[in-house]
Design an enzyme around this catalytic site. Structure first.
Site, PDB file in Angstrom:
ATOM      1  N   GLU A  89      -6.951   4.932   7.694  1.00  0.00           N
ATOM      2  CA  GLU A  89      -6.744   6.345   7.344  1.00  0.00           C
ATOM      3  C   GLU A  89      -7.965   6.908   6.623  1.00  0.00           C
ATOM      4  O   GLU A  89      -8.310   8.075   6.781  1.00  0.00           O
ATOM      5  CB  GLU A  89      -5.475   6.484   6.483  1.00  0.00           C
ATOM      6  N   ASN A  91       0.871  -1.179   0.000  1.00  0.00           N
ATOM      7  CA  ASN A  91       0.000   0.000   0.000  1.00  0.00           C
ATOM      8  C   ASN A  91       0.903   1.224   0.000  1.00  0.00           C
ATOM      9  O   ASN A  91       1.456   1.590   1.032  1.00  0.00           O
ATOM     10  CB  ASN A  91      -0.886  -0.048   1.256  1.00  0.00           C
ATOM     11  N   SER A 134       3.452  -1.730  10.391  1.00  0.00           N
ATOM     12  CA  SER A 134       4.906  -1.811  10.613  1.00  0.00           C
ATOM     13  C   SER A 134       5.476  -3.202  10.338  1.00  0.00           C
ATOM     14  O   SER A 134       6.412  -3.639  11.008  1.00  0.00           O
ATOM     15  CB  SER A 134       5.274  -1.340  12.024  1.00  0.00           C
ATOM     16  N   LYS A 149       0.132   4.233  -0.345  1.00  0.00           N
ATOM     17  CA  LYS A 149      -0.543   5.429   0.183  1.00  0.00           C
ATOM     18  C   LYS A 149      -0.300   6.612  -0.761  1.00  0.00           C
ATOM     19  O   LYS A 149      -0.182   6.396  -1.974  1.00  0.00           O
ATOM     20  CB  LYS A 149      -0.080   5.709   1.617  1.00  0.00           C
ATOM     21  N   GLU A 189      -5.321  -4.586  10.697  1.00  0.00           N
ATOM     22  CA  GLU A 189      -4.303  -3.554  10.870  1.00  0.00           C
ATOM     23  C   GLU A 189      -4.590  -2.775  12.151  1.00  0.00           C
ATOM     24  O   GLU A 189      -5.399  -1.830  12.137  1.00  0.00           O
ATOM     25  CB  GLU A 189      -4.316  -2.586   9.680  1.00  0.00           C
TER      26      GLU A 189
HETATM   27  P1  PGA Z   1       2.808   0.520   7.603  1.00  0.00           P
HETATM   28  O1  PGA Z   1       1.324   0.692   6.980  1.00  0.00           O
HETATM   29  O2  PGA Z   1       3.352  -0.766   7.065  1.00  0.00           O
HETATM   30  O3  PGA Z   1       3.569   1.722   7.086  1.00  0.00           O
HETATM   31  O4  PGA Z   1       2.652   0.521   9.081  1.00  0.00           O
HETATM   32  C1  PGA Z   1       0.492  -0.427   6.794  1.00  0.00           C
HETATM   33  C2  PGA Z   1      -0.821   0.049   6.212  1.00  0.00           C
HETATM   34  O5  PGA Z   1      -1.323   1.098   6.623  1.00  0.00           O
HETATM   35  O6  PGA Z   1      -1.386  -0.606   5.310  1.00  0.00           O
END
Ligand code: PGA
Length: 255
Positions: free
Chosen positions: A103, A9, A218, A11, A173
């Site tokens: 988000e 992802n 993470s 983002k 998540e």
């Molecule tokens: P991250 O994000 O691996 O940067 O913690 C995971 C996600 O939001 O899909």
């Protein structure tokens, strides 16, 4: 055996040329690999066309990387300025669409009813929704994580028909682990994944055994192997680490 998936992802990161470069690096690193998981990249919607051109029948003649989107409209088509429909995503060869990322729930106020419609649009168009659930830190601190996650599933996925549920992927998540560097322990992840599978089984029976449940938050090369070793963790939804071709490749190779 359930299918394994590692999905990146991105983002709201990378320009189009940077995104193309990242995919080029990834294709190069994966060209001799024989991964046990499906690999998905979910770039921003502006990148789907060029990235799709590179991945769908990549220059090694195989579809090593599948294309996913990060969101889609809950509406079919029409006067919805700024929206991208599920049909549009399908026309770009998207196979997956992330729905209900924390988000989007938080910053764009996406609520259960709208998420149900989004999941439905994705399924109607023959794509796979990656439906995200997860509790916030204060909810975990108040021992409400199971109640919160069960609620998120019941309000949206319980409204699906079994045949559609069967085609859906879930991502757990925990919000407190996203982008924070703080990962759920593999035991915490496994407990929640097993719980999610049970909640799905309560309504849909045995098909819950076929649903891939991905962990996100993470996840990185140093913890992916431990997380993916758990019986109910079928892969990962990777944010930050998916922006590095080398980190993402190491995660792909962590089964
Ligand atoms: P991250 O994000 O691996 O940067 O913690 C995971 C996600 O939001 O899909």
């Amino acid at each position: 055996m359930r299918r394994k998936i590692v999905a990146g992802n991105w983002k709201m990161n990378t320009t189009v040329p940077e995104g193309e470069m990242l995919v080029r690096e990834l294709l190069e690193m994966l060209k001799d690999a024989n991964p046990v998981c499906e690999i998905v990249v979910c770039p921003p919607s502006t990148h789907l066309y060029p990235v799709g051109k590179m991945t769908v029948a990549d220059y090694y003649g195989k579809e090593q990387i599948k294309l996913g989107a990060q969101n889609c409209s809950e509406f079919v088509s029409g006067a919805y300025t700024g929206e991208v429909s599920a049909l549009m995503l399908r026309s770009l060869s998207c196979k997956y669409v992330i729905i209900g990322h924390s988000e989007r729930r938080e910053y764009f106020r996406e609520a259960d009813d709208s998420l149900f419609h989004k999941v439905s649009r994705v399924l109607e168009n023959g794509m796979t929704p990656v439906f995200c659930v997860g509790e916030k830190l204060e909810e975990r601190e108040n021992n409400r994580e199971y109640e919160v996650v069960a609620g998120q599933i019941k309000e949206v996925l319980y409204r699906l028909k079994g045949a559609d549920m069967e085609k859906t992927v879930i991502a757990y998540e925990p919000v407190w682990a996203i982008g924070t560097g703080r990962t759920a322990t593999s035991d915490q992840a496994e407990e929640m994944h097993a719980f999610i599978r049970k909640i799905i089984a309560d309504k849909f029976g045995g098909l819950s055994e076929q649903i891939p449940i991905l962990y996100g938050g993470s996840c990185k090369p140093s913890n992916a192997r431990e997380l993916f070793s758990k019986p109910d963790v079928d892969g990962g939804l990777i944010g930050g680490a998916s922006l590095s071709a080398s980190d993402f490749t190491q995660i792909i190779n962590s089964f």
